[in-house]
Design an enzyme around this catalytic site. Structure first.
Site, PDB file in Angstrom:
ATOM      1  N   HIS A 206       0.806  -1.234   0.000  1.00 50.97           N
ATOM      2  CA  HIS A 206       0.000   0.000   0.000  1.00 50.97           C
ATOM      3  C   HIS A 206       0.832   1.273   0.000  1.00 50.97           C
ATOM      4  O   HIS A 206       0.284   2.368  -0.049  1.00 50.97           O
ATOM      5  CB  HIS A 206      -0.945   0.011   1.211  1.00 50.97           C
TER       6      HIS A 206
HETATM    7  C1  UD1 Z   1      -2.041   4.987   6.669  1.00 56.75           C
HETATM    8  C2  UD1 Z   1      -0.726   5.401   7.337  1.00 56.75           C
HETATM    9  C3  UD1 Z   1       0.327   4.313   7.084  1.00 56.75           C
HETATM   10  C4  UD1 Z   1      -0.173   2.946   7.465  1.00 56.75           C
HETATM   11  C5  UD1 Z   1      -1.471   2.669   6.725  1.00 56.75           C
HETATM   12  C6  UD1 Z   1      -2.040   1.313   7.061  1.00 56.75           C
HETATM   13  C7  UD1 Z   1      -0.214   7.830   7.409  1.00 56.75           C
HETATM   14  C8  UD1 Z   1       0.637   8.881   6.822  1.00 56.75           C
HETATM   15  N1  UD1 Z   1      -0.183   6.639   6.771  1.00 56.75           N
HETATM   16  O1  UD1 Z   1      -1.804   5.022   5.267  1.00 56.75           O
HETATM   17  O2  UD1 Z   1       1.466   4.615   7.856  1.00 56.75           O
HETATM   18  O3  UD1 Z   1       0.797   1.981   7.107  1.00 56.75           O
HETATM   19  O4  UD1 Z   1      -2.403   3.698   7.103  1.00 56.75           O
HETATM   20  O5  UD1 Z   1      -3.214   1.076   6.370  1.00 56.75           O
HETATM   21  O6  UD1 Z   1      -0.875   8.063   8.397  1.00 56.75           O
HETATM   22  N2  UD1 Z   1      -9.392   4.523   3.022  1.00 56.75           N
HETATM   23  C9  UD1 Z   1     -10.562   3.809   2.992  1.00 56.75           C
HETATM   24  N3  UD1 Z   1     -11.057   3.316   4.153  1.00 56.75           N
HETATM   25  C10 UD1 Z   1     -10.411   3.503   5.345  1.00 56.75           C
HETATM   26  C11 UD1 Z   1      -9.219   4.225   5.345  1.00 56.75           C
HETATM   27  C12 UD1 Z   1      -8.705   4.717   4.177  1.00 56.75           C
HETATM   28  O7  UD1 Z   1     -11.169   3.619   1.949  1.00 56.75           O
HETATM   29  O8  UD1 Z   1     -10.925   3.025   6.370  1.00 56.75           O
HETATM   30  C13 UD1 Z   1      -8.842   5.063   1.766  1.00 56.75           C
HETATM   31  C14 UD1 Z   1      -8.733   6.590   1.826  1.00 56.75           C
HETATM   32  O9  UD1 Z   1      -9.866   7.185   1.334  1.00 56.75           O
HETATM   33  C15 UD1 Z   1      -7.535   6.847   0.956  1.00 56.75           C
HETATM   34  C16 UD1 Z   1      -6.675   5.614   1.143  1.00 56.75           C
HETATM   35  O10 UD1 Z   1      -7.513   4.591   1.647  1.00 56.75           O
HETATM   36  O11 UD1 Z   1      -7.904   6.917  -0.398  1.00 56.75           O
HETATM   37  C17 UD1 Z   1      -5.493   5.883   2.036  1.00 56.75           C
HETATM   38  O12 UD1 Z   1      -5.883   6.118   3.403  1.00 56.75           O
HETATM   39  P1  UD1 Z   1      -4.986   7.007   4.421  1.00 56.75           P
HETATM   40  O13 UD1 Z   1      -5.433   6.813   5.817  1.00 56.75           O
HETATM   41  O14 UD1 Z   1      -4.889   8.370   3.894  1.00 56.75           O
HETATM   42  O15 UD1 Z   1      -3.539   6.442   4.312  1.00 56.75           O
HETATM   43  P2  UD1 Z   1      -3.011   4.960   4.226  1.00 56.75           P
HETATM   44  O16 UD1 Z   1      -2.445   4.773   2.884  1.00 56.75           O
HETATM   45  O17 UD1 Z   1      -4.037   3.961   4.717  1.00 56.75           O
END
Ligand code: UD1
Length: 365
Positions: A206
């Site tokens: 990811h």
């Molecule tokens: C975050 C953390 C990362 C961790 C990862 C585990 C930061 C900078 N990054 O990254 O360290 O390894 O989580 O998963 O804090 N989304 C969903 N549903 C959710 C959560 C997110 O659909 O419940 C989607 C969001 O809309 C976005 C993407 O997933 O498009 C990324 O989510 P985000 O929390 O911004 O960062 P991660 O890549 O998950």
């Protein structure tokens, strides 16, 4: 009673908060409360972890959701500042390295509330990773730094952190595994995926460096399809990865590849149930590097750097770039991979050491 806010935000936080919550709840001196920032909000990225790790619903939910880094950080800071002013917790514990970890720390320290960081001192040395920025900022201003390994202590010393603030407590993730070991082992998870123990690989990817660039993700897709022809793979797809695979028109190729199963993000018990019986992991996660080293399972980490070098020097982890993946899998199949040893204090008793350390520090003041 000392009131302690435990901050939970994103998937990798929940298994760090749970053992500490249970440990503090058992004491007579502490009232732990769970604050969920809402950075992760999907049922399978958040709720399933609360259920399985036997956590109560959060006492406070900030409901922040997704957004740019600045939006997420600012959202947590603003919302949590109000909570601090209202509740005035005696202590705050932040875990890991996500945006909420740094945001809560900034709000709390400006209001003079003591903050302790669990999993402090890890450094990849790569400041293009958002997590590295979060780690540096958090560790520069917290009052107590609980580290998982001696390399983390060394990093903090090199940054001029006072020795008296640092306690090496071991790896809290191992406490969660031990808490749920029986259920993980009883779950017969590989059977549910029609897989045989020791004969399949598990994939999680990811990080922006692997999944945000079309060419890199296309190459990785090709390599995974090739690996799956020899060894069945389960790919637990993070929402960011799914979105990009779809956007780059790669999803169908992966979805129809023979030997490769795609699943939505798995619950903790399901995921660890698959990991413990797997032949190898292909990942870019932080936590998975540690879990595989603990379980003695070969792990190929598709990154240039790791903030968890002990998994490479002592454990079963190797770093690789995408073009080295097939060679690594061949090495694993031929038994040419480190057997690894369990690092010191990765023993399921970290929460106990953290609670004792906090008690000692509170009473020393
Ligand atoms: C975050 C953390 C990362 C961790 C990862 C585990 C930061 C900078 N990054 O990254 O360290 O390894 O989580 O998963 O804090 N989304 C969903 N549903 C959710 C959560 C997110 O659909 O419940 C989607 C969001 O809309 C976005 C993407 O997933 O498009 C990324 O989510 P985000 O929390 O911004 O960062 P991660 O890549 O998950």
């Amino acid at each position: 009673m000392t009131s302690v806010h435990l901050i939970a935000a994103a998937r990798p936080n929940f298994m760090k908060v749970a053992p500490l919550y249970h440990e503090l709840k058992r004491t007579s001196w502490c009232e732990p409360m769970i604050v969920h920032t809402g950075q992760h909000y999907d049922a399978n990225m958040s709720d399933s972890f609360f259920d399985e790790l036997q956590l109560p619903p959060p006492d406070i939910h900030l409901g922040i959701g997704s957004g740019s880094h600045a939006e997420q950080t600012a959202g947590v800071m603003t919302a949590y500042e109000k909570i601090i002013l209202d509740k005035r917790p005696d202590w705050i514990v932040v875990v890991g390295d996500v945006n909420s970890t740094m945001a809560v720390t900034l709000s709390a320290k400006k209001l003079l509330i003591p903050v302790a960081h669990l999993e402090a001192g890890l450094r990849s040395g790569d400041r293009t990773m958002p997590e590295e920025i979060n780690r540096l900022v958090t560790d520069a201003i917290v009052d107590v730094l609980w580290t998982p390994s001696p390399d983390a202590d060394e990093n903090l010393r090199n940054e001029g952190v006072a020795e008296s603030k640092i306690s090496n407590v071991g790896n809290i993730m191992i406490d969660s595994y031990e808490l749920l070991r029986e259920q993980i082992e009883a779950g017969k998870i590989p059977e549910k995926f029609n897989l045989q123990a020791g004969k399949y690989g598990v994939v999680t990817l990811h990080r922006p460096s692997n999944v945000d660039d079309q060419d890199t993700l296309a190459r990785l897709t090709d390599y995974l399809c090739q690996v799956a022809q020899e060894t069945p793979l389960v790919f637990a797809l993070h929402p960011r990865t799914r979105k990009n695979l779809e956007g780059f028109n790669l999803f169908n190729k992966l979805d129809t590849a023979s030997g490769l199963q795609i699943t939505p993000p798995l619950s903790y018990i399901q995921f660890m149930g698959l990991v413990r019986d797997s032949k190898f992991l292909i990942t870019d996660s932080g936590g998975v590097q540690e879990e595989t080293s603990y379980l003695g399972i070969p792990c190929v980490t598709l990154r240039d750097t790791t903030e968890r070098p002990i998994t490479v020097t002592m454990g079963t982890n190797k770093l690789a770039n995408p073009d080295q993946l097939l060679g690594c899998i061949a090495d694993i199949s031929q038994g040419a991979w480190p057997q690894g040893q369990c690092p010191p204090l990765w023993d399921g008793k970290t929460a106990q050491r953290v609670a004792e350390d906090l008690f000692r520090r509170i009473n020393a003041n």
